[in-house]
Design an enzyme around this catalytic site. Structure first.
Site, PDB file in Angstrom:
ATOM      1  CB  SER A 124      -0.973  -0.030   1.181  1.00 31.31           C
ATOM      2  OG  SER A 124      -1.965  -1.008   0.963  1.00 31.31           O
ATOM      3  CE  LYS A 176     -19.658  20.275   9.443  1.00 31.65           C
ATOM      4  NZ  LYS A 176     -18.290  20.616   8.999  1.00 31.65           N
TER       5      LYS A 176
END
Length: 334
Positions: A124, A176
């Site tokens: 990764s 949000k």
């Protein structure tokens, strides 16, 4: 006669005291000078004062480390550094941490020859860092790959229902603070996260395409999140050669003209020496050690804590239960 003997004894006693205090003063002065060199020079290391190959360890979870980035800049400015080996043993980490380290190493490669060595694991973001080198070596059985990006989050909605706890919120807009831990994510939330992950994944794949000289199709074929051995990585053109540090040194000598038999010196960020009093530093160390032991103990015993849960933002990490490479694959490249 008695008085003369006492006077001689007193003079000898005084002389011994003077010698003791002179030696003590010299030792204190020497310690102060060494401390000053460490403070001003970022750590005194006699081995760095002559030509050498610098070894930069990249180990554990990768985060943005300003001290490490500063150390890399110092490597580029040091005339005694003939070449650099990025010595990688990392399952990955935060995407931004890998990006910052990659960019700093690419800037370094404009000044010094840089080669990457994947040791036990370089997956990764660990593999992202390896891409910064102009040549990559890995052991036959090194773990690498896991090219991809992950955003994971927990949901305790059912648990909260069981204990009778309800959460509510007033938002300026529906998206949000999404996703949250107390309700199932909406389709709009999943679409937002997919876009976030997709942007980072495309950027990662572009790095692989450019640095490994692959076509976009070839890069996406190997960027499926799977882990592979160093041998398979070489077949997929993700690494250049099988070997360890000796192979990295041989490449520096043959391809970059680095002088033969130069010593390899580890460049590492010194452990932080805070300005806290000694007793406070001891307490801080005990607290950090206890927290680490608690987290590792729970993780080993129950597999409840994932190292990636301690990372903020997008994650590019491969890990196994308890952080031991070679176990069951978890949470990579999805």
């Amino acid at each position: 006669m008695s008085l003369d003997a006492e006077a001689i004894t007193d003079r000898r006693r005084l002389r011994r005291k003077l010698v003791f205090w002179r030696v003590a003063a010299f030792l204190i002065l020497a310690a102060a000078l060494v401390s000053g060199l460490v403070a001003l020079g970022g750590g005194f290391n006699a081995e760095r004062n002559s030509p050498h190959i610098a070894r930069l360890p990249v180990e554990g979870v990768i985060l943005e480390d300003r001290d490490q980035l500063k150390l890399i800049r110092e490597m580029g400015e040091d005339k005694n550094v003939a070449g650099v080996i990025i010595s990688i043993n990392s399952p990955g980490g935060s995407t931004t941490g890998g990006e910052a380290l990659y960019q700093a190493l690419r800037e370094l490669s404009a000044k010094k020859p840089v080669v990457s060595e994947i040791r036990t694991v370089g997956a990764s973001a660990g593999y992202m860092v390896a891409l910064a080198g102009d040549h990559i070596v890995a052991r036959y059985n090194s773990i690498t790959g896991s090219i991809g990006v992950l955003f994971q989050f927990g949901n305790a909605e059912k648990l909260m229902d069981m204990v009778g706890v309800k959460m509510d919120a007033v938002k300026s807009a529906p998206m949000k603070a999404e996703p949250d831990f107390y309700s199932s994510p909406s389709e709009e939330t999943r679409d937002m996260l997919a876009l976030l992950v997709g942007d980072s994944y495309d950027w990662f794949v572009k790095l692989v395409t450019e640095r490994r000289k692959l076509t976009p199709e070839e890069a996406r074929a190997v960027a499926d999140g799977s882990i592979v051995t160093g041998f398979r990585a070489q077949e997929r053109k993700l690494v250049d050669a099988i070997g360890g540090e000796d192979a990295a040194i041989a490449w520096l000598e043959k391809e970059k003209g680095v002088a033969k038999d130069l010593p390899v010196v580890t460049w590492k960020v010194p452990e932080e020496q805070s300005g806290l009093p000694f007793s406070a530093r001891i307490s801080q160390g005990i607290g950090e050690g206890a927290a680490k032991a608690l987290i590792e103990g729970v993780s080993e015993a129950k597999g409840l804590i994932s190292p990636s849960l301690t990372l903020d933002g997008l994650v590019s990490v491969w890990h196994a239960p308890g952080g031991v490479p070679g176990g069951q694959e978890q949470g990579s490249g999805e």
